[in-house]
Design an enzyme around this catalytic site. Sequence first.
Site, PDB file in Angstrom:
ATOM      1  N   GLU A 185      -9.556  -2.498  -0.503  1.00 32.51           N
ATOM      2  CA  GLU A 185      -9.441  -1.538   0.617  1.00 32.51           C
ATOM      3  C   GLU A 185     -10.377  -0.352   0.391  1.00 32.51           C
ATOM      4  OE1 GLU A 185      -8.194  -0.798   3.439  1.00 32.51           O
ATOM      5  OE2 GLU A 185      -6.213  -1.660   3.764  1.00 32.51           O
ATOM      6  N   ASP A 186     -10.898   0.207   1.463  1.00 30.71           N
ATOM      7  CA  ASP A 186     -11.677   1.428   1.351  1.00 30.71           C
ATOM      8  C   ASP A 186     -10.780   2.613   1.035  1.00 30.71           C
ATOM      9  OD1 ASP A 186     -10.403   1.220   3.796  1.00 30.71           O
ATOM     10  OD2 ASP A 186     -12.118   1.820   5.006  1.00 30.71           O
ATOM     11  N   ASP A 210      -3.898   5.153   3.188  1.00 30.90           N
ATOM     12  CA  ASP A 210      -3.433   6.394   3.802  1.00 30.90           C
ATOM     13  C   ASP A 210      -1.905   6.293   3.919  1.00 30.90           C
ATOM     14  OD1 ASP A 210      -4.115   8.819   5.359  1.00 30.90           O
ATOM     15  OD2 ASP A 210      -3.648   7.662   7.119  1.00 30.90           O
TER      16      ASP A 210
HETATM   17  P1  5GP Z   1      -3.178   3.099   6.464  1.00 30.61           P
HETATM   18  O1  5GP Z   1      -2.713   1.842   7.130  1.00 30.61           O
HETATM   19  O2  5GP Z   1      -2.978   3.083   4.958  1.00 30.61           O
HETATM   20  O3  5GP Z   1      -2.581   4.320   7.102  1.00 30.61           O
HETATM   21  O4  5GP Z   1      -4.719   3.273   6.737  1.00 30.61           O
HETATM   22  C1  5GP Z   1      -5.636   2.403   6.251  1.00 30.61           C
HETATM   23  C2  5GP Z   1      -6.893   2.377   7.093  1.00 30.61           C
HETATM   24  O5  5GP Z   1      -7.031   3.521   7.944  1.00 30.61           O
HETATM   25  C3  5GP Z   1      -8.088   2.393   6.195  1.00 30.61           C
HETATM   26  O6  5GP Z   1      -8.461   1.089   5.797  1.00 30.61           O
HETATM   27  C4  5GP Z   1      -9.147   3.076   7.071  1.00 30.61           C
HETATM   28  O7  5GP Z   1      -9.765   2.126   7.884  1.00 30.61           O
HETATM   29  C5  5GP Z   1      -8.348   4.017   7.939  1.00 30.61           C
HETATM   30  N1  5GP Z   1      -8.343   5.381   7.361  1.00 30.61           N
HETATM   31  C6  5GP Z   1      -7.329   6.006   6.721  1.00 30.61           C
HETATM   32  N2  5GP Z   1      -7.680   7.233   6.326  1.00 30.61           N
HETATM   33  C7  5GP Z   1      -8.967   7.402   6.724  1.00 30.61           C
HETATM   34  C8  5GP Z   1      -9.914   8.489   6.571  1.00 30.61           C
HETATM   35  O8  5GP Z   1      -9.664   9.561   6.011  1.00 30.61           O
HETATM   36  N3  5GP Z   1     -11.156   8.259   7.106  1.00 30.61           N
HETATM   37  C9  5GP Z   1     -11.495   7.109   7.742  1.00 30.61           C
HETATM   38  N4  5GP Z   1     -12.737   7.016   8.207  1.00 30.61           N
HETATM   39  N5  5GP Z   1     -10.636   6.066   7.895  1.00 30.61           N
HETATM   40  C10 5GP Z   1      -9.378   6.226   7.377  1.00 30.61           C
END
Ligand code: 5GP
Length: 184
Positions: free
Chosen positions: A102-103, A106
């Site tokens: 994963e990049d 969050d």
């Molecule tokens: P989660 O499901 O953990 O909330 O979010 C995961 C995905 O949300 C990441 O793979 C990414 O694509 C996007 N994301 C979450 N935080 C950021 C951020 O600070 N910047 C960007 N560009 N994408 C984010």
Amino acid sequence: MESITIHDKNFVPYLKHDEIQELIKNLAEKVYEDYKDETPIFVGVLNGVIMFFSDFLKYYKGKCEIAFLQVSSYSGTQSTGIVYKKMDLTKDVVDRHIVLMEDIVDTGNTLENLFEYFKNTQRPKSLKVASLLLKPDVFQKDFTIDYVAKEIPNKFVLGYGLDYDELGRNLPDLYQLEEGRINH
Ligand code: 5GP
């Protein structure tokens, strides 16, 4: 590094390309220590992972295979909480050691959905996660992220594969949103 404007927002420099490389090199060595006797499949979660994935592979010195899938949950700088699967897994990983790449993690919603998907459809021998970035203040799930290159504050970041409304993925460095915190 200078501040940049993308669409309507300003972003300030956060992590230089060289610093990112150092973090990834250390991460790849840790993963190698755990998998050196196996042939893991690194599964890239597109799109944001592209740069991290490709640099990680260059530093990983063991045998490995790769696969991809694509999901999306962000709209602009906000998580919608709903995870859409946009592209199926590019190959079967049944009975294999999987490391999801994963990049950024969050809320953890994306990973929670992916765990469910892998458990129901793939039954891998093992399933771990490697993420370039983690926002610990937002992440509230009861699973742990096995490998994290860097923990960061709850601010939207851009560059090095990560976008803001599809722009900014090609920036070699990481930037941080200038205005305050993001509400979830
Ligand atoms: P989660 O499901 O953990 O909330 O979010 C995961 C995905 O949300 C990441 O793979 C990414 O694509 C996007 N994301 C979450 N935080 C950021 C951020 O600070 N910047 C960007 N560009 N994408 C984010």
